[in-house]
Motif scaffolding. Sequence first.
Motif, short mmCIF file in Angstrom:
data_model
loop_
_atom_site.label_atom_id
_atom_site.label_comp_id
_atom_site.label_asym_id
_atom_site.label_seq_id
_atom_site.Cartn_x
_atom_site.Cartn_y
_atom_site.Cartn_z
N PRO A 247 -9.20 -7.93 -6.81
CA PRO A 247 -9.18 -6.49 -6.60
C PRO A 247 -8.02 -5.84 -7.37
O PRO A 247 -6.92 -6.38 -7.42
CB PRO A 247 -8.97 -6.34 -5.10
CG PRO A 247 -9.30 -7.67 -4.52
CD PRO A 247 -8.96 -8.68 -5.57
N ILE A 248 -8.30 -4.68 -7.96
CA ILE A 248 -7.23 -3.93 -8.64
C ILE A 248 -7.13 -2.50 -8.14
O ILE A 248 -6.14 -1.82 -8.40
CB ILE A 248 -7.41 -3.91 -10.17
CG1 ILE A 248 -8.74 -3.25 -10.56
CG2 ILE A 248 -7.32 -5.33 -10.73
CD1 ILE A 248 -8.85 -2.94 -12.05
N ALA A 249 -8.16 -2.02 -7.42
CA ALA A 249 -8.13 -0.65 -6.89
C ALA A 249 -8.92 -0.60 -5.59
O ALA A 249 -10.14 -0.66 -5.61
CB ALA A 249 -8.71 0.34 -7.91
N VAL A 250 -8.19 -0.52 -4.48
CA VAL A 250 -8.82 -0.46 -3.16
C VAL A 250 -8.27 0.78 -2.46
O VAL A 250 -7.05 0.92 -2.30
CB VAL A 250 -8.54 -1.71 -2.32
CG1 VAL A 250 -9.31 -1.65 -1.00
CG2 VAL A 250 -8.90 -2.97 -3.09
N ARG A 251 -9.14 1.67 -2.02
CA ARG A 251 -8.71 2.93 -1.42
C ARG A 251 -8.34 2.75 0.05
O ARG A 251 -8.80 1.81 0.72
CB ARG A 251 -9.83 3.97 -1.56
CG ARG A 251 -10.23 4.22 -3.02
CD ARG A 251 -9.10 4.81 -3.83
NE ARG A 251 -9.42 4.88 -5.26
CZ ARG A 251 -8.63 5.42 -6.18
NH1 ARG A 251 -7.47 5.95 -5.82
NH2 ARG A 251 -8.99 5.42 -7.45
N PRO A 252 -7.50 3.66 0.58
CA PRO A 252 -7.01 3.51 1.96
C PRO A 252 -8.12 3.42 3.00
O PRO A 252 -8.03 2.62 3.94
CB PRO A 252 -6.16 4.77 2.16
CG PRO A 252 -5.71 5.15 0.80
CD PRO A 252 -6.83 4.78 -0.12
N ALA A 253 -9.17 4.24 2.88
CA ALA A 253 -10.24 4.20 3.87
C ALA A 253 -10.91 2.82 3.90
O ALA A 253 -11.29 2.33 4.97
CB ALA A 253 -11.28 5.28 3.58
N SER A 254 -11.02 2.21 2.73
CA SER A 254 -11.62 0.87 2.68
C SER A 254 -10.71 -0.16 3.32
O SER A 254 -11.17 -1.06 4.03
CB SER A 254 -11.91 0.48 1.23
OG SER A 254 -12.87 1.34 0.66
N LYS A 255 -9.40 -0.05 3.08
CA LYS A 255 -8.46 -0.99 3.69
C LYS A 255 -8.49 -0.88 5.21
O LYS A 255 -8.47 -1.90 5.92
CB LYS A 255 -7.04 -0.71 3.17
CG LYS A 255 -6.84 -1.04 1.70
CD LYS A 255 -5.41 -0.74 1.26
CE LYS A 255 -5.20 -1.09 -0.20
NZ LYS A 255 -3.82 -0.79 -0.65
N ILE A 256 -8.56 0.35 5.71
CA ILE A 256 -8.63 0.55 7.16
C ILE A 256 -9.94 -0.01 7.70
O ILE A 256 -9.97 -0.73 8.72
CB ILE A 256 -8.50 2.04 7.51
CG1 ILE A 256 -7.07 2.53 7.18
CG2 ILE A 256 -8.83 2.30 8.97
CD1 ILE A 256 -6.90 4.04 7.28
N GLY A 257 -11.03 0.32 7.02
CA GLY A 257 -12.34 -0.12 7.48
C GLY A 257 -12.48 -1.64 7.52
O GLY A 257 -13.07 -2.20 8.45
N MET A 258 -11.92 -2.32 6.52
CA MET A 258 -12.04 -3.77 6.47
C MET A 258 -11.23 -4.45 7.56
O MET A 258 -11.52 -5.59 7.93
CB MET A 258 -11.63 -4.28 5.08
CG MET A 258 -12.65 -3.97 3.99
SD MET A 258 -12.27 -4.72 2.39
CE MET A 258 -10.88 -3.73 1.85
N LYS A 259 -10.23 -3.77 8.09
CA LYS A 259 -9.39 -4.34 9.13
C LYS A 259 -9.83 -3.92 10.55
O LYS A 259 -9.34 -4.46 11.54
CB LYS A 259 -7.93 -3.94 8.94
CG LYS A 259 -7.29 -4.54 7.71
CD LYS A 259 -5.82 -4.10 7.59
CE LYS A 259 -5.15 -4.73 6.38
NZ LYS A 259 -3.73 -4.27 6.28
N PHE A 260 -10.74 -2.97 10.60
CA PHE A 260 -11.12 -2.40 11.90
C PHE A 260 -11.93 -3.38 12.75
O PHE A 260 -12.82 -4.06 12.25
CB PHE A 260 -11.92 -1.11 11.68
CG PHE A 260 -12.37 -0.48 12.96
CD1 PHE A 260 -11.48 0.24 13.74
CD2 PHE A 260 -13.68 -0.63 13.40
CE1 PHE A 260 -11.89 0.84 14.93
CE2 PHE A 260 -14.09 -0.04 14.58
CZ PHE A 260 -13.20 0.69 15.34
N THR A 261 -11.60 -3.44 14.03
CA THR A 261 -12.39 -4.20 14.99
C THR A 261 -12.71 -3.33 16.20
O THR A 261 -11.84 -2.57 16.67
CB THR A 261 -11.65 -5.47 15.46
OG1 THR A 261 -10.38 -5.09 16.02
CG2 THR A 261 -11.41 -6.42 14.30
#
Length: 268
Positions: A247-261
């Motif tokens: 990965p070289i460009a990951v947006r904040p919403a994606s980072k939050i979404g991938m960690k969400f449970t």
Amino acid sequence: MNFLEKAETDLSATFIKSGYVIKPCENPSELDKIRNKTVDLATKFLGVSTPANGGEFLDKIASLVPVEKLNSFRLHIISGLMAEPWFREAYFSCARSLVETIVGNELVMQRNIGLSIQLPGDDSSLLPLHSDSWGSECSPFEVVLWIPLVDCFGTKTMFILPPDADAKWRKKVHEFADIGTERLYQAIEPEIEWLEVPYGNVVLFTPTIMHGNRLNQESTTRWSMNIRFKGLFTPYSDKRLGEYFAPIAVRPASKIGMKFTMPGGFNE
């Protein structure tokens, strides 16, 4: 609905119709930095002094590198470039807005670099006619950013089969299964396009169409680099995220979404 700006829509249409776009490098100083480092690595391998003109030095490298040493020479340069912490970002910066327009702004980038050094008359560095997406390794969602370090023209460059012609011939590929790729090339040759790409320009193309190179019949050597990009969330084939791509460009919403449970209790 299409909310892209007109320039983005026009560029997208050109890419879909032609299978590639050729554009001026977006960060010429970084491209020069990459070429200068390549020249530095080459001179150290060969034990020669730094030339006054890096492009001319690369063009005439055949006088210094015999074919039997070409692969070790190429691997030396690849490892030297990949060891530089600035290299990958510099490469991306040469076509950042172009890649983002064609692919998107959440991206993965090939971890390694492809480097082609094609000496005049050398048949050991040929890349026969192929389409990367015919096999299981390449995702059709990938694009290739191809950057020459010298002027590329004539047989010193790459060829592509435009998408409309590619679609036509793809239906007939099975007819050549027993007679070979060379016969397929001879059949499509009238319809291929040779890309003329002076130094200072870049090519972005889809590897889903047939492409390759031929014997370099020009008097100077071809030097070109290629690295693949794709959307972070597009389907992967055998070339996996974390192995082949990083990965070289990951947006904040994606980072939050991938960690969400989800908390417990709501579906009980």
